[in-house]
Design a protein around this motif. Structure first.
Motif, PDB file in Angstrom:
ATOM      1  N   ALA A   1      -7.122   1.808  11.935  1.00 22.45           N
ATOM      2  CA  ALA A   1      -6.581   0.730  12.761  1.00 22.45           C
ATOM      3  C   ALA A   1      -7.098   0.957  14.162  1.00 22.45           C
ATOM      4  O   ALA A   1      -7.304   2.107  14.587  1.00 22.45           O
ATOM      5  CB  ALA A   1      -5.054   0.724  12.733  1.00 22.45           C
ATOM      6  N   TYR A   2      -7.353  -0.131  14.860  1.00 21.29           N
ATOM      7  CA  TYR A   2      -7.721  -0.013  16.266  1.00 21.29           C
ATOM      8  C   TYR A   2      -7.074  -1.129  17.055  1.00 21.29           C
ATOM      9  O   TYR A   2      -6.744  -2.189  16.517  1.00 21.29           O
ATOM     10  CB  TYR A   2      -9.237   0.049  16.479  1.00 21.29           C
ATOM     11  N   GLU A   3      -6.825  -0.847  18.322  1.00 22.33           N
ATOM     12  CA  GLU A   3      -6.231  -1.821  19.222  1.00 22.33           C
ATOM     13  C   GLU A   3      -7.224  -2.144  20.324  1.00 22.33           C
ATOM     14  O   GLU A   3      -7.979  -1.275  20.761  1.00 22.33           O
ATOM     15  CB  GLU A   3      -4.922  -1.284  19.816  1.00 22.33           C
ATOM     16  N   TRP A   4      -7.180  -3.399  20.759  1.00 17.92           N
ATOM     17  CA  TRP A   4      -8.108  -3.884  21.771  1.00 17.92           C
ATOM     18  C   TRP A   4      -7.581  -5.208  22.304  1.00 17.92           C
ATOM     19  O   TRP A   4      -6.669  -5.800  21.725  1.00 17.92           O
ATOM     20  CB  TRP A   4      -9.506  -4.061  21.171  1.00 17.92           C
TER      21      TRP A   4
ATOM     22  N   ARG B   1      -4.383  -5.761  16.935  1.00 20.02           N
ATOM     23  CA  ARG B   1      -4.517  -4.542  16.138  1.00 20.02           C
ATOM     24  C   ARG B   1      -5.342  -4.941  14.928  1.00 20.02           C
ATOM     25  O   ARG B   1      -4.977  -5.859  14.190  1.00 20.02           O
ATOM     26  CB  ARG B   1      -3.165  -3.968  15.722  1.00 20.02           C
ATOM     27  N   SER B   2      -6.449  -4.268  14.745  1.00 19.33           N
ATOM     28  CA  SER B   2      -7.340  -4.540  13.625  1.00 19.33           C
ATOM     29  C   SER B   2      -7.164  -3.428  12.599  1.00 19.33           C
ATOM     30  O   SER B   2      -7.198  -2.251  12.946  1.00 19.33           O
ATOM     31  CB  SER B   2      -8.791  -4.593  14.105  1.00 19.33           C
ATOM     32  N   TYR B   3      -6.928  -3.833  11.350  1.00 18.28           N
ATOM     33  CA  TYR B   3      -6.703  -2.900  10.250  1.00 18.28           C
ATOM     34  C   TYR B   3      -7.875  -2.984   9.288  1.00 18.28           C
ATOM     35  O   TYR B   3      -8.419  -4.063   9.072  1.00 18.28           O
ATOM     36  CB  TYR B   3      -5.460  -3.298   9.455  1.00 18.28           C
ATOM     37  N   GLY B   4      -8.228  -1.851   8.672  1.00 19.97           N
ATOM     38  CA  GLY B   4      -9.299  -1.936   7.707  1.00 19.97           C
ATOM     39  C   GLY B   4      -9.467  -0.704   6.863  1.00 19.97           C
ATOM     40  O   GLY B   4      -8.756   0.301   7.004  1.00 19.97           O
ATOM     41  N   ASN B   5     -10.428  -0.827   5.968  1.00 24.54           N
ATOM     42  CA  ASN B   5     -10.833   0.247   5.065  1.00 24.54           C
ATOM     43  C   ASN B   5     -12.349   0.345   5.121  1.00 24.54           C
ATOM     44  O   ASN B   5     -13.037  -0.680   5.254  1.00 24.54           O
ATOM     45  CB  ASN B   5     -10.408  -0.063   3.629  1.00 24.54           C
TER      46      ASN B   5
END
Length: 154
Positions: free
Chosen positions: A89-92, A101-105
């Motif tokens: 996850a990252y925040e920007w 908040r971007s979530y991913g695999n």
């Protein structure tokens, strides 16, 4: 330059590989990040397809121009041989100040030298309020005492 971690991975080396990748991306230095990938590395990032370090550098340069105050946390999900799966996850925020908040695999495959030769990423963005941010540290590597994804309930 730190010693390259090469496959086959153990639990400890896979965790360290993931943390080094997180630290690299949190540097927001496209040239430095690209050195972790093989010269002909193939990527799928959302709906974009890239090949090679120059394409990776151009992609990351564009990415971090638009994704301001970027902070990323990666967590090992699974590993076997030369493959590692992570969740992240990252925040920007964008130029208007809207936070996300971007979530991913990601699924990674490494060559014999420990360079990533394939990266497949699926990512979703969620608009959040500034007050709902969870990633608070100065730009750069996440401090060791900052909670990870599981600790934050993500």
């Amino acid at each position: 330059m730190p010693q390259t971690l090469k496959p086959p991975f153990t639990l400890d080396s896979a965790r360290l590989k993931v943390r080094r990748a997180e630290d690299g991306w949190n540097s927001r230095n496209p040239g430095q990040v690209a050195l972790a990938y093989s010269p002909d590395s193939v990527w799928r990032n959302r709906s974009q397809f890239l090949q090679g370090r120059e394409a990776i550098i151009a992609f990351l340069t564009r990415k971090w121009e638009g994704e301001r105050d970027y902070r990323l946390i990666k967590e090992l999900f699974a590993f076997q041989g030369a493959r590692i799966a992570v969740r992240f996850a990252y925040e920007w925020h964008d130029q208007t100040g809207q936070w996300f908040r971007s979530y991913g695999n990601e699924n990674w495959i490494f060559d014999g030298q420990g360079l990533m030769c394939c990266r497949m990423a699926s990512i979703n963005d969620l608009a959040i309020e500034k007050a709902d941010r969870l990633f608070h540290w100065p730009q750069g590597a996440r401090p060791d005492d900052h909670p990870g994804l599981s600790d934050l309930g993500l």
